[in-house]
Write an enzyme that holds these catalytic residues in place. Sequence first.
Site, PDB file in Angstrom:
ATOM      1  N   ARG A   1       2.237  -4.860   6.099  1.00  0.00           N
ATOM      2  CA  ARG A   1       1.497  -3.835   5.370  1.00  0.00           C
ATOM      3  C   ARG A   1       2.318  -2.561   5.364  1.00  0.00           C
ATOM      4  O   ARG A   1       2.695  -2.054   6.420  1.00  0.00           O
ATOM      5  CB  ARG A   1       0.125  -3.547   5.987  1.00  0.00           C
ATOM      6  CG  ARG A   1      -0.620  -2.469   5.164  1.00  0.00           C
ATOM      7  CD  ARG A   1      -2.049  -2.234   5.584  1.00  0.00           C
ATOM      8  NE  ARG A   1      -2.692  -1.331   4.614  1.00  0.00           N
ATOM      9  CZ  ARG A   1      -3.959  -1.360   4.255  1.00  0.00           C
ATOM     10  NH1 ARG A   1      -4.757  -2.250   4.789  1.00  0.00           N
ATOM     11  NH2 ARG A   1      -4.433  -0.520   3.359  1.00  0.00           N
TER      12      ARG A   1
ATOM     13  N   SER B   1      -8.051  -4.623   5.333  1.00  0.00           N
ATOM     14  CA  SER B   1      -8.634  -4.254   4.035  1.00  0.00           C
ATOM     15  C   SER B   1      -9.101  -5.453   3.210  1.00  0.00           C
ATOM     16  O   SER B   1      -8.850  -5.525   1.995  1.00  0.00           O
ATOM     17  CB  SER B   1      -7.654  -3.388   3.228  1.00  0.00           C
ATOM     18  OG  SER B   1      -7.400  -2.176   3.897  1.00  0.00           O
TER      19      SER B   1
ATOM     20  N   ASP C   1       0.827  -1.215   0.000  1.00  0.00           N
ATOM     21  CA  ASP C   1       0.000   0.000   0.000  1.00  0.00           C
ATOM     22  C   ASP C   1       0.859   1.263   0.000  1.00  0.00           C
ATOM     23  O   ASP C   1       1.958   1.271   0.551  1.00  0.00           O
ATOM     24  CB  ASP C   1      -0.919  -0.020   1.234  1.00  0.00           C
ATOM     25  CG  ASP C   1      -2.060   0.995   1.112  1.00  0.00           C
ATOM     26  OD1 ASP C   1      -2.410   1.380  -0.030  1.00  0.00           O
ATOM     27  OD2 ASP C   1      -2.590   1.398   2.156  1.00  0.00           O
TER      28      ASP C   1
ATOM     29  N   ARG D   1     -12.405   2.187  -7.931  1.00  0.00           N
ATOM     30  CA  ARG D   1     -11.556   3.362  -8.183  1.00  0.00           C
ATOM     31  C   ARG D   1     -11.888   3.944  -9.562  1.00  0.00           C
ATOM     32  O   ARG D   1     -12.533   3.282 -10.375  1.00  0.00           O
ATOM     33  CB  ARG D   1     -10.078   2.958  -8.121  1.00  0.00           C
ATOM     34  CG  ARG D   1      -9.655   2.615  -6.710  1.00  0.00           C
ATOM     35  CD  ARG D   1      -8.160   2.459  -6.593  1.00  0.00           C
ATOM     36  NE  ARG D   1      -7.812   2.183  -5.207  1.00  0.00           N
ATOM     37  CZ  ARG D   1      -6.588   2.217  -4.707  1.00  0.00           C
ATOM     38  NH1 ARG D   1      -5.567   2.518  -5.496  1.00  0.00           N
ATOM     39  NH2 ARG D   1      -6.363   1.957  -3.443  1.00  0.00           N
TER      40      ARG D   1
ATOM     41  N   LEU E   1      10.554 -20.542  -4.719  1.00  0.00           N
ATOM     42  CA  LEU E   1       9.556 -19.661  -4.098  1.00  0.00           C
ATOM     43  C   LEU E   1       8.198 -19.764  -4.813  1.00  0.00           C
ATOM     44  O   LEU E   1       8.122 -19.692  -6.033  1.00  0.00           O
ATOM     45  CB  LEU E   1      10.055 -18.210  -4.162  1.00  0.00           C
ATOM     46  CG  LEU E   1       9.111 -17.159  -3.571  1.00  0.00           C
ATOM     47  CD1 LEU E   1       8.988 -17.309  -2.058  1.00  0.00           C
ATOM     48  CD2 LEU E   1       9.590 -15.753  -3.935  1.00  0.00           C
TER      49      LEU E   1
ATOM     50  N   TRP F   1     -11.945  -2.184  -7.628  1.00  0.00           N
ATOM     51  CA  TRP F   1     -12.708  -1.991  -8.886  1.00  0.00           C
ATOM     52  C   TRP F   1     -13.480  -0.679  -8.857  1.00  0.00           C
ATOM     53  O   TRP F   1     -13.827  -0.144  -9.898  1.00  0.00           O
ATOM     54  CB  TRP F   1     -13.701  -3.141  -9.109  1.00  0.00           C
ATOM     55  CG  TRP F   1     -13.075  -4.441  -9.509  1.00  0.00           C
ATOM     56  CD1 TRP F   1     -13.040  -5.591  -8.776  1.00  0.00           C
ATOM     57  CD2 TRP F   1     -12.413  -4.742 -10.747  1.00  0.00           C
ATOM     58  NE1 TRP F   1     -12.387  -6.575  -9.467  1.00  0.00           N
ATOM     59  CE2 TRP F   1     -12.001  -6.086 -10.683  1.00  0.00           C
ATOM     60  CE3 TRP F   1     -12.128  -4.003 -11.903  1.00  0.00           C
ATOM     61  CZ2 TRP F   1     -11.312  -6.718 -11.725  1.00  0.00           C
ATOM     62  CZ3 TRP F   1     -11.447  -4.622 -12.946  1.00  0.00           C
ATOM     63  CH2 TRP F   1     -11.046  -5.967 -12.852  1.00  0.00           C
TER      64      TRP F   1
ATOM     65  N   ASN G   1       1.204   3.426  -2.966  1.00  0.00           N
ATOM     66  CA  ASN G   1       1.689   3.859  -4.284  1.00  0.00           C
ATOM     67  C   ASN G   1       1.150   5.233  -4.671  1.00  0.00           C
ATOM     68  O   ASN G   1       1.876   6.067  -5.214  1.00  0.00           O
ATOM     69  CB  ASN G   1       1.244   2.869  -5.371  1.00  0.00           C
ATOM     70  CG  ASN G   1       1.854   1.500  -5.186  1.00  0.00           C
ATOM     71  OD1 ASN G   1       2.777   1.333  -4.400  1.00  0.00           O
ATOM     72  ND2 ASN G   1       1.331   0.513  -5.905  1.00  0.00           N
TER      73      ASN G   1
ATOM     74  N   ARG H   1      -1.060   8.940 -10.096  1.00  0.00           N
ATOM     75  CA  ARG H   1      -1.063   7.727  -9.273  1.00  0.00           C
ATOM     76  C   ARG H   1      -0.443   6.529 -10.016  1.00  0.00           C
ATOM     77  O   ARG H   1       0.234   5.701  -9.411  1.00  0.00           O
ATOM     78  CB  ARG H   1      -2.496   7.398  -8.829  1.00  0.00           C
ATOM     79  CG  ARG H   1      -3.101   8.429  -7.867  1.00  0.00           C
ATOM     80  CD  ARG H   1      -4.524   8.044  -7.496  1.00  0.00           C
ATOM     81  NE  ARG H   1      -4.570   6.736  -6.848  1.00  0.00           N
ATOM     82  CZ  ARG H   1      -4.366   6.537  -5.544  1.00  0.00           C
ATOM     83  NH1 ARG H   1      -4.153   7.557  -4.742  1.00  0.00           N
ATOM     84  NH2 ARG H   1      -4.413   5.320  -5.055  1.00  0.00           N
TER      85      ARG H   1
ATOM     86  N   ARG I   1      -4.778  -1.903   9.027  1.00  0.00           N
ATOM     87  CA  ARG I   1      -6.004  -2.677   8.797  1.00  0.00           C
ATOM     88  C   ARG I   1      -5.734  -3.777   7.772  1.00  0.00           C
ATOM     89  O   ARG I   1      -4.725  -3.765   7.084  1.00  0.00           O
ATOM     90  CB  ARG I   1      -7.139  -1.759   8.344  1.00  0.00           C
ATOM     91  CG  ARG I   1      -6.803  -0.879   7.154  1.00  0.00           C
ATOM     92  CD  ARG I   1      -7.978   0.061   6.810  1.00  0.00           C
ATOM     93  NE  ARG I   1      -7.621   0.982   5.762  1.00  0.00           N
ATOM     94  CZ  ARG I   1      -7.624   2.325   5.882  1.00  0.00           C
ATOM     95  NH1 ARG I   1      -7.977   2.891   7.009  1.00  0.00           N
ATOM     96  NH2 ARG I   1      -7.293   3.089   4.858  1.00  0.00           N
TER      97      ARG I   1
ATOM     98  N   HIS J   1       2.200   3.263  -9.019  1.00  0.00           N
ATOM     99  CA  HIS J   1       2.015   1.814  -9.215  1.00  0.00           C
ATOM    100  C   HIS J   1       3.199   1.231  -9.986  1.00  0.00           C
ATOM    101  O   HIS J   1       3.711   0.165  -9.661  1.00  0.00           O
ATOM    102  CB  HIS J   1       0.702   1.538  -9.954  1.00  0.00           C
ATOM    103  CG  HIS J   1      -0.515   1.983  -9.201  1.00  0.00           C
ATOM    104  ND1 HIS J   1      -0.701   1.693  -7.869  1.00  0.00           N
ATOM    105  CD2 HIS J   1      -1.603   2.707  -9.577  1.00  0.00           C
ATOM    106  CE1 HIS J   1      -1.850   2.215  -7.456  1.00  0.00           C
ATOM    107  NE2 HIS J   1      -2.413   2.839  -8.469  1.00  0.00           N
TER     108      HIS J   1
END
Length: 259
Positions: free
Chosen positions: A196, A204, A23, A74, A134, A72, A25, A36, A202, A40
């Site tokens: 986070r 979310s 979170d 946004r 991984l 979705w 970005n 924005r 939170r 990202h």
Amino acid sequence: MEATATRRGDAMILPRHIAIIMDGNGRWAAARGQPRAAGHKSGLGAVRMTIEECVKHRIEALTLFAFSSENWRRPAEEVSSLMGLFVEALDREVAELHENNVRIRVIGDRTALSVRLQARIAAAEEQTAANTGLQVQVAVSYGGRWDVVQAVQKLAKQCAQGALRPEDITEREVSSALALGVLDDLTLADPDLFIRTGGEKRISNFLLWNLAYTELYFTDKLWPDFDRAEFEAALAYFAARERRFGLVGAQQRVVQGGG
Ligand code: IPE
Ligand code: IPE
Ligand code: MG
């Protein structure tokens, strides 16, 4: 009780499975007067670094929250730039991940994704399917509540078909009907460590069931600024926790075989 962390020699106890809400970005971009979408894009660097660190530490699994059911809602422009970025990232990164023995899977409601993105995901999953290093799960169009609902529907269908009796539904059945449980040939332990970034404390709507006993690490660092030092700090935080799973400390030390 299942051992949930590994101790290698005298090294610190490492989590087997790390789950991350990436979170911050948008705020990172805003602070630089950029759109924005630029935040990202820049966040991809932190994803690459995190995967490298996990490979280096031989962490077994990494689950990254990339796009939630709620995201979705946004602005359409941001949603489409994120979707474009997922396609781009898959096109650019999968070959190298494959070389590093990394297996990639996507969890979430794929039916909501474009046909183009669904095809890229399927190709990446297929190409890396046999990799034993991984295990990376990317949560896209994922919500913890969506996950519970789809699991309940699956179990209800089995009951309706007579393949399962309601009284035989235990935590095990629910676990394996959830998104992380149906990753076919792999038994993925629940996350041991949750991280986070971005300062919010939170969940979310991330992995609601699977985070039941996960250690939670929050940092104010915005995701594009998440670096090796912060990753190491999260590992150190985890190593210092005493996980009790509802028991008293002394019992837990016996279960884990020493202190
Ligand atoms: C996280 O960063 C990425 C996604 C949710 C897709 P944000 O876009 O939420 O950034 P902030 O929280 O607005 O800074
Ligand atoms: C959580 O971040 C989802 C992802 C990082 C993909 P959000 O930015 O959407 O969460 P809220 O809105 O702050 O709760
Ligand atoms: Mg956010």
